[in-house]
Design an enzyme around this catalytic site. Structure first.
Site, PDB file in Angstrom:
ATOM      1  N   GLU A  66       0.820  -1.212   0.000  1.00 53.13           N
ATOM      2  CA  GLU A  66       0.000   0.000   0.000  1.00 53.13           C
ATOM      3  C   GLU A  66       0.856   1.265   0.000  1.00 53.13           C
ATOM      4  OE1 GLU A  66      -2.948  -2.987   1.544  1.00 53.13           O
ATOM      5  OE2 GLU A  66      -1.006  -2.381   2.363  1.00 53.13           O
ATOM      6  N   THR A  67       0.339   2.270  -0.681  1.00 51.51           N
ATOM      7  CA  THR A  67       0.885   3.627  -0.662  1.00 51.51           C
ATOM      8  C   THR A  67      -0.271   4.550  -0.316  1.00 51.51           C
ATOM      9  OG1 THR A  67       2.539   3.114  -2.348  1.00 51.51           O
ATOM     10  CG2 THR A  67       1.968   5.441  -2.050  1.00 51.51           C
TER      11      THR A  67
END
Length: 283
Positions: A47-48
């Site tokens: 995830e970002t």
């Protein structure tokens, strides 16, 4: 091309490099959807996230969460890592003991205590997994039906199904059959025989795929929340426990779960491992 403050935070680890990293872009209001998606693909992390000004007056900040394949309404370790990054960057919360995150799943409260902990959001899907879904899940994980103590939907955004096994050893022994996994999103949990020696009460593993790729997540807050919401009320997990995750990924995550005033809280240590600036956008 804009320049943005950037943090990479290791979540569910007190020492860094043993938990699950999340990339955090600060002050990202000027970025469009595709720019965010492109940067998330480039980081190649699970995830970002992108910190933005809130649109909800009750929230301290707004968060958008991207995987390499698209946007999520909620995810656990990105929530804790982003709250850590926001506070470390000088974010001033309305309340001293908590921050309120606005995301696509709604407001999420993050408690500031010995360590950060998020309030588990309500499940959007629950109940027993029907036989038509159960059989292909077990086949993909190489499990026999009689190994499973329980299987339920515990979806709070990502789409999780949960499986309870008899022991941590059985959890760690699972070898997925990759060509059968497809878009499977499933978590396994089993108890340690000697929690004092292990330093954890249960072991958890999380597997997910998008149809083209399949992987095991190092440490997974959303899954841990769903497992707790299922197994604590059922009396099969205590009101407070420590879950380990990441052994098969050469990590050593620790997730601290407890119930306070009928609310499940999922917490963990957070450590910044990378800090600087990034350039995102058209040249």
């Amino acid at each position: 091309m804009g320049e943005y403050r950037f943090s990479q935070v290791d979540v569910f680890s007190a020492h860094g490099l043993r938990g699950n990293p999340v990339a955090v872009v600060h002050g990202a209001d000027g970025l469009g959807d595709e720019e965010m998606a492109e940067f998330a693909r480039w980081t190649n992390l699970s995830e970002t996230t992108f910190l933005l000004e809130p649109t909800d007056a009750a929230a301290d900040y707004r968060l958008r969460i991207f995987t390499t394949g698209g946007e999520l309404p909620f995810a656990g370790h990105p929530t804790l890592g982003s709250a850590h990054a926001w506070l470390e960057a000088g974010g001033a919360a309305t309340h001293a003991d908590r921050v309120v995150q606005e995301c696509a799943a709604g407001p999420v409260t993050v408690r500031r205590d010995e360590r950060l902990a998020f309030a588990a959001p309500p499940l959007t899907r629950s109940g027993e997994v029907a036989a038509g879904d159960r059989a292909p899940i077990l086949a993909a994980l190489g499990l026999d039906d009689d190994q499973v103590l329980g299987m339920q939907w515990i979806d709070n955004g990502p789409g999780w199904a949960g499986i309870e096994l008899a022991s941590a050893g059985e959890v760690l022994a699972v070898e997925p059959v990759l060509h059968l996994c497809g878009q499977l999103k499933v978590g396994l949990v089993g108890p340690w025989v000697d929690p004092g020696q292990a330093g954890k009460d249960v072991e958890v593993r999380a597997f997910y795929g998008d149809g083209t790729d399949f992987m095991e997540d190092p440490v997974t807050g959303s899954l841990q929340a769903g497992l707790a919401q299922w197994l604590i009320p059922a009396g099969r997990l205590p009101q407070r426990y420590v879950a380990g995750q990441g052994v098969r990924r050469q990590r050593d995550g620790r997730v601290h779960v407890e119930v306070r005033d009928q609310q499940v809280w999922v917490g963990g240590d957070t450590v910044t491992t990378v800090a600087g600036t990034v350039r995102i956008g058209s040249a």
